[in-house]
Design an enzyme around this catalytic site. Structure first.
Site, PDB file in Angstrom:
ATOM      1  N   ASP A 116      37.196  39.992  12.686  1.00 51.13           N
ATOM      2  CA  ASP A 116      36.241  41.007  12.248  1.00 51.13           C
ATOM      3  C   ASP A 116      34.846  40.457  12.006  1.00 51.13           C
ATOM      4  O   ASP A 116      33.889  41.212  11.917  1.00 51.13           O
ATOM      5  CB  ASP A 116      36.732  41.658  10.943  1.00 51.13           C
ATOM      6  CG  ASP A 116      37.997  42.432  11.182  1.00 51.13           C
ATOM      7  OD1 ASP A 116      38.091  43.066  12.235  1.00 51.13           O
ATOM      8  OD2 ASP A 116      38.891  42.387  10.326  1.00 51.13           O
ATOM      9  N   HIS A 170      42.483  34.952   6.186  1.00 48.03           N
ATOM     10  CA  HIS A 170      43.528  35.696   6.873  1.00 48.03           C
ATOM     11  C   HIS A 170      44.866  35.295   6.285  1.00 48.03           C
ATOM     12  O   HIS A 170      45.054  34.138   5.919  1.00 48.03           O
ATOM     13  CB  HIS A 170      43.503  35.371   8.376  1.00 48.03           C
ATOM     14  CG  HIS A 170      44.257  36.360   9.197  1.00 48.03           C
ATOM     15  ND1 HIS A 170      45.613  36.274   9.384  1.00 48.03           N
ATOM     16  CD2 HIS A 170      43.842  37.469   9.845  1.00 48.03           C
ATOM     17  CE1 HIS A 170      45.991  37.286  10.129  1.00 48.03           C
ATOM     18  NE2 HIS A 170      44.950  38.032  10.417  1.00 48.03           N
TER      19      HIS A 170
HETATM   20  N1  ACO Z   1      36.174  35.483   0.220  1.00 53.31           N
HETATM   21  C1  ACO Z   1      36.332  34.734  -0.909  1.00 53.31           C
HETATM   22  N2  ACO Z   1      37.524  34.286  -1.360  1.00 53.31           N
HETATM   23  C2  ACO Z   1      38.598  34.608  -0.631  1.00 53.31           C
HETATM   24  C3  ACO Z   1      38.520  35.378   0.549  1.00 53.31           C
HETATM   25  C4  ACO Z   1      37.250  35.815   0.972  1.00 53.31           C
HETATM   26  N3  ACO Z   1      37.117  36.558   2.096  1.00 53.31           N
HETATM   27  N4  ACO Z   1      39.764  35.548   1.062  1.00 53.31           N
HETATM   28  C5  ACO Z   1      40.606  34.916   0.239  1.00 53.31           C
HETATM   29  N5  ACO Z   1      39.904  34.342  -0.788  1.00 53.31           N
HETATM   30  C6  ACO Z   1      40.480  33.531  -1.878  1.00 53.31           C
HETATM   31  C7  ACO Z   1      41.165  34.413  -2.888  1.00 53.31           C
HETATM   32  O1  ACO Z   1      40.300  34.776  -3.955  1.00 53.31           O
HETATM   33  C8  ACO Z   1      42.299  33.530  -3.373  1.00 53.31           C
HETATM   34  O2  ACO Z   1      41.760  32.637  -4.327  1.00 53.31           O
HETATM   35  P1  ACO Z   1      42.708  32.077  -5.537  1.00 53.31           P
HETATM   36  O3  ACO Z   1      43.750  31.227  -4.870  1.00 53.31           O
HETATM   37  O4  ACO Z   1      41.752  31.283  -6.374  1.00 53.31           O
HETATM   38  O5  ACO Z   1      43.274  33.272  -6.234  1.00 53.31           O
HETATM   39  C9  ACO Z   1      42.678  32.729  -2.120  1.00 53.31           C
HETATM   40  O6  ACO Z   1      41.493  32.710  -1.295  1.00 53.31           O
HETATM   41  C10 ACO Z   1      43.829  33.329  -1.332  1.00 53.31           C
HETATM   42  O7  ACO Z   1      43.548  34.701  -1.095  1.00 53.31           O
HETATM   43  P2  ACO Z   1      44.658  35.832  -0.997  1.00 53.31           P
HETATM   44  O8  ACO Z   1      44.018  37.162  -1.121  1.00 53.31           O
HETATM   45  O9  ACO Z   1      45.770  35.507  -1.951  1.00 53.31           O
HETATM   46  O10 ACO Z   1      45.185  35.591   0.465  1.00 53.31           O
HETATM   47  P3  ACO Z   1      45.919  36.637   1.336  1.00 53.31           P
HETATM   48  O11 ACO Z   1      46.594  35.879   2.403  1.00 53.31           O
HETATM   49  O12 ACO Z   1      46.749  37.548   0.520  1.00 53.31           O
HETATM   50  O13 ACO Z   1      44.693  37.528   1.906  1.00 53.31           O
HETATM   51  C11 ACO Z   1      43.043  38.529   3.230  1.00 53.31           C
HETATM   52  C12 ACO Z   1      44.231  37.550   3.183  1.00 53.31           C
HETATM   53  C13 ACO Z   1      43.440  39.887   2.626  1.00 53.31           C
HETATM   54  C14 ACO Z   1      42.670  38.782   4.693  1.00 53.31           C
HETATM   55  C15 ACO Z   1      41.862  37.918   2.443  1.00 53.31           C
HETATM   56  O14 ACO Z   1      41.510  36.674   2.993  1.00 53.31           O
HETATM   57  C16 ACO Z   1      40.646  38.850   2.414  1.00 53.31           C
HETATM   58  O15 ACO Z   1      40.578  39.737   1.566  1.00 53.31           O
HETATM   59  N6  ACO Z   1      39.654  38.648   3.338  1.00 53.31           N
HETATM   60  C17 ACO Z   1      38.540  39.530   3.444  1.00 53.31           C
HETATM   61  C18 ACO Z   1      38.933  40.786   4.183  1.00 53.31           C
HETATM   62  C19 ACO Z   1      39.107  40.559   5.664  1.00 53.31           C
HETATM   63  O16 ACO Z   1      38.278  39.945   6.314  1.00 53.31           O
HETATM   64  N7  ACO Z   1      40.203  41.132   6.193  1.00 53.31           N
HETATM   65  C20 ACO Z   1      40.472  41.094   7.630  1.00 53.31           C
HETATM   66  C21 ACO Z   1      41.758  40.427   7.921  1.00 53.31           C
HETATM   67  S1  ACO Z   1      41.939  40.259   9.660  1.00 53.31           S
HETATM   68  C22 ACO Z   1      42.490  41.780  10.188  1.00 53.31           C
HETATM   69  O17 ACO Z   1      43.056  42.572   9.524  1.00 53.31           O
HETATM   70  C23 ACO Z   1      42.185  42.025  11.588  1.00 53.31           C
END
Ligand code: ACO
Length: 431
Positions: A366, A308
């Site tokens: 979620d 998140h």
């Molecule tokens: N699985 C694997 N790796 C992940 C995940 C995941 N679900 N989420 C983040 N990471 C990793 C990224 O690859 C990144 O790695 P790096 O530092 O080596 O590049 C690091 O963790 C940070 O991720 P970002 O995408 O930069 O973090 P951000 O804060 O922008 O993203 C997000 C948050 C979009 C929610 C992300 O965690 C994600 O895509 N999760 C899956 C989708 C999801 O569950 N969304 C629901 C959010 S809650 C809502 O809207 C109610």
């Protein structure tokens, strides 16, 4: 918001600037850069607004490090355990919990608006039966602007209040109509002797040929889903609603923009994507393979329902949802739900894995909500729609707060331009 005595010194090249600091009631203090461009000629660069407070707000507070979520100061766990969704709507809109008289009055007002204009029915027949219900919602919610002209003057507080009430009341009706359209069944009219969540389930699963009976435990779970999704401060869809509203657009158009943003798989669409992931994993013994995929930098796969932008700890909503998930499955007599077994094991493994620990990736709301929604009888395509039904009150509360904020201006971010410098046009035959 109060200004602090101390100033922050910012040096840019050979000049320095005194920036004010503001403190809220809780949460990080903010550095005020609103005059930075006029004074220094520089913009700040913050893609995705990871360090930028776009507004001041009294509605919702999140401490992502600690996993805390407060609606108007009340912890989400307490509201979900002891309150109900309509009470939550009153709280978010008005700032205080209603007393019993206020609650009765508010419930009556909302019930008064549950039906939609009969002509709106015709919009649904224009959509293919296999249209994604979020596509339908984007269209029909925006179309409300064409029906309720008496509540589109954003400068009139009474019209704004009516628009907020209309949207809260009509969203379940429209969502249920979108669902019924996909099934090829007639729309079911709202029943105003039912509470909000029961009425929604009645409109989704009732049939004109039968007396509908809404299961109390399932209605309670539905109510909890709505409470948990009601608001989440300046998330992508709420910021979209605020941005759309900052230009003076009418509330129905603004909420339609929020719905469009919510649809994305990184936001509201994650609950749908999460179930797809659990189904793809298929069995507990395949979890290690998917953990490896999630960790592989060259693989775009992400474990949906994990991570998140704000929570770097367990999402408090996920805990409530996990409990609700067990309650619903127990009530339905499901002893061994394969998706829940995969989810529980996946959570256990991920929480002990260095990659997830280091990146602070915990289950978000979620992760369990999809299993509950599926158990209630909703197909995956409806998951994000349910999210939108719950989030509508957050959107309208934030929109209304923005309009009332005298410091609000049209939202207009700046950019770091990296394109071509000025050059001369070349005629087509000379290129
Ligand atoms: N699985 C694997 N790796 C992940 C995940 C995941 N679900 N989420 C983040 N990471 C990793 C990224 O690859 C990144 O790695 P790096 O530092 O080596 O590049 C690091 O963790 C940070 O991720 P970002 O995408 O930069 O973090 P951000 O804060 O922008 O993203 C997000 C948050 C979009 C929610 C992300 O965690 C994600 O895509 N999760 C899956 C989708 C999801 O569950 N969304 C629901 C959010 S809650 C809502 O809207 C109610």
């Amino acid at each position: 918001m109060s200004e602090k005595n101390e100033k922050i010194k910012l040096s840019v090249k050979d000049k320095s600037y005194d920036l004010s600091m503001h403190e809220g009631t809780i949460g990080p203090e903010v550095i005020d850069i609103s005059n930075l461009y006029s004074e220094s000629g520089n913009f700040t660069y913050d893609p995705g607004f990871t360090s930028t407070a776009s507004c001041k707000s009294r509605i919702t507070f999140i401490d992502g490090e600690e996993g805390i979520l407060l609606y108007r100061g009340y912890p989400i766990e307490q509201i979900a355990e002891k309150g109900n969704f309509l009470e939550t709507c009153y709280l978010l809109l008005n700032g205080e919990l209603p007393n019993s008289e206020e609650f009765t009055e508010f419930s009556e007002i909302i019930k008064n608006y549950t039906m939609v204009h009969e002509q709106l029915n015709r919009f649904f027949t224009g959509f293919r039966p296999d249209a994604h219900p979020m596509a339908i919602m984007c269209g029909v919610v925006g179309a409300l602007s064409a029906f309720y002209h008496d509540s589109t003057d954003i400068n009139d507080p009474e019209q704004r209040r009516i628009a907020c009430h209309r949207l809260i009341a009509k969203m379940p009706t429209l969502a249920a109509m979108a669902f019924k359209h996909s099934l090829g069944q007639p729309a079911i009219y709202p029943k105003n002797n039912l509470d909000y969540a029961s009425n929604f389930l009645h409109m989704c699963f009732g049939l004109p040929t039968e007396e509908s009976k809404v299961d109390k435990t399932l209605a309670k779970a539905m109510d909890k889903i709505l409470i948990l999704h009601a608001d989440h401060e300046q998330n992508a869809s709420t910021s979209t609603v605020r941005l759309a509203g900052s230009s003076g657009a009418n509330p129905f158009a603004c909420i339609a923009s929020g719905i469009a943003c919510l649809w994305g798989p990184a936001h509201g669409g994650a609950n749908e994507a999460c179930i797809k992931t659990l189904e793809e994993i298929g069995s507990v013994d395949r979890i290690p393979e998917y953990i490896l995929k999630a960790k592989d930098k060259n693989d775009p796969f992400r474990l949906m329902g994990f991570g998140h932008r704000v929570y770097k700890n367990y999402d408090p909503r996920a805990k409530v949802m996990q409990k609700a998930c067990h309650e619903v499955l127990d009530h339905l007599g499901v002893k061994d739900n394969p998706l829940l077994s995969i989810a529980l094991e996946l959570e256990k493994i991920a929480l002990e894995d260095d990659y997830f620990i280091e990146k602070k990736l915990y289950p978000n709301v979620d992760f369990y909500s999809g299993i509950v929604m599926k158990s209630l009888g909703f197909p995956m395509e409806m998951f994000t729609v349910l999210f939108a039904v719950g989030r509508t009150v957050g959107w309208v509360s934030q929109w209304n707060e923005m309009i009332e904020d005298t410091s609000q201006r049209i939202g207009r971010p700046r950019q770091l331009y990296v394109g071509s410098k000025q050059r001369d046009y070349v005629k087509l035959n000379n290129r």
